[in-house]
Motif scaffolding. Structure first.
Motif, mmCIF file in Angstrom:
data_model
loop_
_atom_site.group_PDB
_atom_site.id
_atom_site.type_symbol
_atom_site.label_atom_id
_atom_site.label_comp_id
_atom_site.label_asym_id
_atom_site.label_seq_id
_atom_site.Cartn_x
_atom_site.Cartn_y
_atom_site.Cartn_z
ATOM 1 N N ASN A 1 0.828 -1.210 0.000
ATOM 2 C CA ASN A 1 0.000 0.000 0.000
ATOM 3 C C ASN A 1 0.859 1.255 0.000
ATOM 4 O OD1 ASN A 1 -2.468 -1.217 -0.144
ATOM 5 N ND2 ASN A 1 -2.925 -1.055 2.029
ATOM 6 N N ALA A 2 1.917 1.253 0.835
ATOM 7 C CA ALA A 2 2.800 2.423 0.902
ATOM 8 C C ALA A 2 3.468 2.677 -0.441
ATOM 9 C CB ALA A 2 3.842 2.221 1.999
ATOM 10 N N VAL A 3 3.914 1.600 -1.104
ATOM 11 C CA VAL A 3 4.561 1.748 -2.415
ATOM 12 C C VAL A 3 3.555 2.223 -3.459
ATOM 13 C CG1 VAL A 3 5.667 0.457 -4.280
ATOM 14 C CG2 VAL A 3 6.350 0.050 -1.907
ATOM 15 N N LYS A 4 2.317 1.694 -3.392
ATOM 16 C CA LYS A 4 1.304 2.030 -4.393
ATOM 17 C C LYS A 4 0.875 3.495 -4.302
ATOM 18 C CE LYS A 4 -2.774 0.211 -3.844
ATOM 19 N NZ LYS A 4 -3.894 -0.761 -3.831
ATOM 20 N N TYR A 5 0.820 4.037 -3.088
ATOM 21 C CA TYR A 5 0.337 5.411 -2.912
ATOM 22 C C TYR A 5 1.476 6.430 -2.784
ATOM 23 C CZ TYR A 5 -4.342 3.554 -2.276
ATOM 24 O OH TYR A 5 -5.552 2.928 -2.484
ATOM 25 N N THR A 6 2.699 6.032 -3.113
ATOM 26 C CA THR A 6 3.831 6.952 -3.038
ATOM 27 C C THR A 6 4.401 7.166 -4.435
ATOM 28 O OG1 THR A 6 4.368 6.150 -0.829
ATOM 29 C CG2 THR A 6 6.077 7.381 -1.971
ATOM 30 N N PRO A 7 4.658 8.398 -4.841
ATOM 31 C CA PRO A 7 5.243 8.648 -6.170
ATOM 32 C C PRO A 7 6.600 7.975 -6.311
ATOM 33 C CG PRO A 7 4.440 10.687 -5.161
ATOM 34 C CD PRO A 7 4.389 9.637 -4.103
ATOM 35 N N ALA A 8 7.009 7.751 -7.572
ATOM 36 C CA ALA A 8 8.292 7.093 -7.831
ATOM 37 C C ALA A 8 9.457 7.902 -7.291
ATOM 38 C CB ALA A 8 8.451 6.845 -9.332
ATOM 39 N N THR A 9 9.284 9.205 -7.142
ATOM 40 C CA THR A 9 10.359 10.054 -6.601
ATOM 41 C C THR A 9 10.356 10.095 -5.077
ATOM 42 O OG1 THR A 9 8.881 11.970 -6.781
ATOM 43 C CG2 THR A 9 10.356 11.514 -8.647
ATOM 44 N N GLY A 10 9.400 9.433 -4.449
ATOM 45 C CA GLY A 10 9.287 9.475 -2.993
ATOM 46 C C GLY A 10 10.076 8.368 -2.324
#
Length: 441
Positions: free
Chosen positions: A328-337
């Motif tokens: 979930n954290a990976v899915k809702y975080t931009p690639a630059t985050g």
């Protein structure tokens, strides 16, 4: 107050004046003064005796007739008794209203004393718990002989509940809560949850049956789609898109069915937690490596292992919970985050923090995030797909291990999901070494 004392001083002055007259007649002022003071004292004793007789009679009528200071005393006591009588009537009316209200309550209510003895109970307690008026003064544990209730009486957490069958009818299921109030008093509230438990069982059985029935046609449909896979190149582009959409929706339905079946297993009381020592650092490293390999574009995943503590529990359930939080954290975080996974020892337990730098979640959504099928549309997120069962599975898996899920989020800064495990679930390095030494011995 000036008038009664003025009248009383006039009586004293009159007594002294008569004494002076008698002293002149008898030619002995000492004897005359002694008789005068004795007469004045006899007057006070007379009125004091009249007051005592009036108070002993208990009559609420007019006070005795007196003069001087005694008239004022009689009147003040009379007024206090009238005021006390009015308050007593008000208290009686309030008590009657309270008894009427508690008698109308559908929940059994029992007032327990300092030693868990019964002080009072309502009519519902007679119906659900089988209590009788002669049971007042008896310890509740002697009348409701259930091991779970005995342990619950010693539990200081008044928010906890215990479920027991009714001693009157075993088909009735009761949820009991004990709430402290006043000084050394507790209130036992027993609620009939038979219908609620029945509805939960029906819902659980329905979800399980539907999920099992859906699995077969989905498996068949997926098999045919996989069979048609090699022929995709010969299909027109329009048909190719249709088959691609069918594969996506089939995979989504299979994921939904798997989630429902997982929730059904977690909610089932027959599904026990397998006691096994789990290498949490290795598990987290494996989950993070799998996500980095499967995701094409993903934010930086930072794994911080502040302790090598292990956990006692079910590997599949905890791995599913940790995977859901990190995915979930990976899915809702931009690639630059960045997504930070931190495993740490808090001294009286262990804690897993999954923190992201995504868009965050509004505060009014946080209390409902763990409800099944509840989803939040997050602006700026690259994917809002999902079944809405992930956090519900996490919550149930953690609660089965005595752990708690805490959620903190700030719009524009990100979110942090924390799994807080109790001390009895933590297995530290020194305890593992002692266990190995004991096994060798």
């Amino acid at each position: 107050m000036a008038s009664p004392w003025r009248s009383e001083f006039s009586y004293l002055f009159l007594a002294l004046l008569v004494g002076a007259f008698l002293g002149k007649v008898l030619n002995s002022f000492a004897v005359a003064l002694w008789f005068s003071l004795l007469a004045y004292l006899a007057r006070h004793l007379f009125y004091a005796n009249r007051l005592l007789v009036w108070l002993r009679s208990g009559k609420a009528g007019q006070p005795p007739v007196g003069n001087g200071i005694w008239e004022e005393i009689y009147y003040l006591i009379y007024r206090l008794r009238r005021r006390s009588k009015r308050r007593k009537k008000q208290l009686v009316r309030m008590l009657e209203r309270f008894r009427t209200a508690t008698a109308a309550l559908p929940d059994a209510t029992v007032v327990l004393g300092p030693r868990d003895e019964i002080d009072w109970f309502n009519e519902a307690a007679e119906r659900l718990l089988g209590l009788r008026r002669g049971d007042i003064g008896q310890p509740i544990g002697n009348l409701l002989r259930h091991p779970s209730l005995r342990l619950h009486l010693k539990n200081p957490d008044h928010r906890a509940t215990v479920s027991i069958p009714s001693p009157v009818t075993e088909n009735i299921q009761l949820d009991i809560r004990i709430v402290p109030y006043g000084e050394d008093l507790r209130l036992l509230v027993a609620q009939d949850v038979t219908q609620l438990r029945f509805m939960e069982r029906v819902r659980s059985d329905f979800v399980a049956n539907v999920s099992h029935e859906l699995r077969t046609p989905l498996t068949v449909l997926r098999g045919y789609l996989e069979t048609l896979g090699p022929a995709d190149e010969s299909l027109p582009e329009s048909n190719l898109k249709i088959f691609q959409r069918m594969r996506e929706q089939t995979a989504r339905m299979e994921s939904l069915v798997d989630g429902l079946l997982s929730l059904t297993r977690l909610e089932s009381p027959a599904h026990q937690v397998v006691q096994k020592k789990l290498d949490v650092p290795a598990m987290l490293k494996s989950i993070c490596d799998e996500i980095e390999l499967l995701a094409d574009e993903h934010p930086t995943i930072e794994l911080i292992l502040e302790t090598d503590a292990h956990l006692q529990g079910a590997e599949q359930e905890l791995r599913s919970a940790f995977s859901n939080l990190i995915v979930n954290a990976v899915k809702y975080t931009p690639a630059t985050g960045r997504v930070t996974v931190r495993w740490r020892d808090e001294g009286e337990g262990a804690r897993l923090d999954v923190e992201d730098t995504g868009p965050g979640i509004a505060q009014h959504h946080l209390p409902r995030l763990t409800e099944r099928f509840y989803r939040v549309a997050v602006d700026g997120c690259k994917s809002n797909s999902g079944s809405g069962l992930g956090l519900a599975i996490v919550k149930h898996a953690l609660s089965r291990h005595g752990a708690e899920l805490k959620i903190a989020s700030t719009i524009g800064k990100g979110s942090c999901f924390s799994c807080c495990f109790p001390e009895e679930r933590v297995v530290r390095a020194d305890s593992r070494a002692e266990s190995r030494r004991a096994q060798r011995v």
